[in-house]
Scaffold this active site. Structure first.
Site, PDB file in Angstrom:
ATOM      1  N   GLU A  86       0.804  -1.222   0.000  1.00  0.00           N
ATOM      2  CA  GLU A  86       0.000   0.000   0.000  1.00  0.00           C
ATOM      3  C   GLU A  86       0.838   1.274   0.000  1.00  0.00           C
ATOM      4  O   GLU A  86       0.316   2.367  -0.212  1.00  0.00           O
ATOM      5  CB  GLU A  86      -0.924   0.018   1.226  1.00  0.00           C
ATOM      6  CG  GLU A  86      -2.034  -1.016   1.198  1.00  0.00           C
ATOM      7  CD  GLU A  86      -3.080  -0.733   0.139  1.00  0.00           C
ATOM      8  OE1 GLU A  86      -3.154   0.413  -0.349  1.00  0.00           O
ATOM      9  OE2 GLU A  86      -3.825  -1.664  -0.213  1.00  0.00           O
ATOM     10  N   GLU A 117       7.473 -22.414   7.332  1.00  0.00           N
ATOM     11  CA  GLU A 117       7.719 -21.624   8.541  1.00  0.00           C
ATOM     12  C   GLU A 117       8.777 -22.247   9.448  1.00  0.00           C
ATOM     13  O   GLU A 117       9.326 -21.575  10.318  1.00  0.00           O
ATOM     14  CB  GLU A 117       6.427 -21.406   9.324  1.00  0.00           C
ATOM     15  CG  GLU A 117       5.901 -22.604  10.066  1.00  0.00           C
ATOM     16  CD  GLU A 117       4.754 -22.217  10.984  1.00  0.00           C
ATOM     17  OE1 GLU A 117       4.863 -22.519  12.178  1.00  0.00           O
ATOM     18  OE2 GLU A 117       3.771 -21.612  10.519  1.00  0.00           O
TER      19      GLU A 117
END
Length: 302
Positions: A86, A117
């Site tokens: 953004e 992970e």
């Protein structure tokens, strides 16, 4: 399977307020969720001093050309990518200055990648791909504060003399032994046990919002509370750019359209062009002399 006692942390505890949630009506369920969500902002409020300290440290590196790098797995990684993505349209910041990395790569944005992970080496590979350096800041995000991929990233950031920041939802996590600074938001037990996309995810998003928004304000990307460096890539944003210039100059419409056209829809430059009655090139030079800060230029009468 390695054990890191993940089930012993607060975010994995049973929430007594939602024990019978499966027997509740729709309205009762959402009230329970809302009541728990309200607690998130208060948990963050307790850590505002630390968040402020971290932002100032990031800013010192960022203004010297360093980058801000979010890194995480699953929801944590996705939230970092969301925040980073953004920044260009909202503030016109170079897309390579704020980066989001997720364990497992782009495929993991939509689908879980098995074992990603837990892969410590993968974090080093991912940071090497972007050529991590000593001016950079790495924010490792993990609700548990224990994710191996994230801890490895923080260790590697230290090795590269980058600033290492841990963002987690528990106190006294593994991150405190590794990172230069840690932001620990105690969000507590989730409504659905262990579903850290909920309160922990909300807290992560709010903290990321604080970090990048404050950073952009300090970089002069905001005047008053207006996004004067937005990138007008569609009609909605072009209309917003026009509205911003109109609000700050009160100029006639045709003058605003002309200034925006000549400045490639740069609000900041169009405002200076109109208020100072100068060309685009002159506005560029004038802003450069004020660290590209419209606040400095207009408020300090440069």
């Amino acid at each position: 399977m390695k054990s890191n006692n993940i089930l012993d942390i607060e975010t994995e505890n049973i929430n007594k307020n939602s024990l019978d949630i499966d027997k509740k009506s729709t309205s009762e369920i959402i009230k329970i969720i809302n009541n728990e969500d309200i607690k998130v902002a208060y948990a963050i409020k307790k850590e505002l001093n630390q968040i402020s300290n971290v932002i100032d440290l990031i800013f010192e590196r960022f203004k010297k050309g360093g980058r801000l790098i979010y890194i995480g797995s699953g929801t944590s990684g996705r939230l970092g990518i969301l925040d980073a993505s953004e920044m260009y349209p909202t503030y016109g910041i170079d897309q390579n200055r704020i980066i989001g990395i997720i364990a497992g790569g782009n495929k993991a944005i939509k689908n879980p990648i098995e074992g990603a992970e837990d892969n410590e080496k993968l974090a080093i590979v991912d940071l090497n791909k972007i050529k991590l350096n000593s001016f950079d800041t790495v924010i490792g995000i993990a609700s548990s504060g224990k994710t191996p991929y994230v801890l490895s990233a923080l260790k590697y950031a230290n090795k590269k003399d980058a600033l290492s920041i841990g963002l987690c939802m528990v106190k006294n996590s593994e991150m405190t032994k590794i990172a230069n600074q840690v932001i620990s938001i105690k969000t507590g037990a989730e409504i659905i046990t262990g579903s850290t996309r909920m309160k922990a995810g909300t807290a992560t998003k709010l903290v990321c919002n604080m970090i990048t928004t404050t950073l952009m304000i300090k970089l002069g990307k905001v005047y008053k509370n207006l996004m004067i460096d937005l990138v007008a890539t569609n009609d909605k944003l072009k209309n917003r750019a026009f509205k911003i210039v109109k609000q700050l100059t009160s100029a006639k419409d045709q003058i605003i359209y002309k200034a925006l056209a000549e400045s490639n829809f740069s609000c900041k430059h169009a405002i200076v062009m109109i208020l100072r009655k100068i060309s685009y090139n002159e506005s560029v030079l004038l802003l450069e002399n004020c660290d590209n800060s419209l606040t400095k230029l207009l408020e300090e009468k440069v």
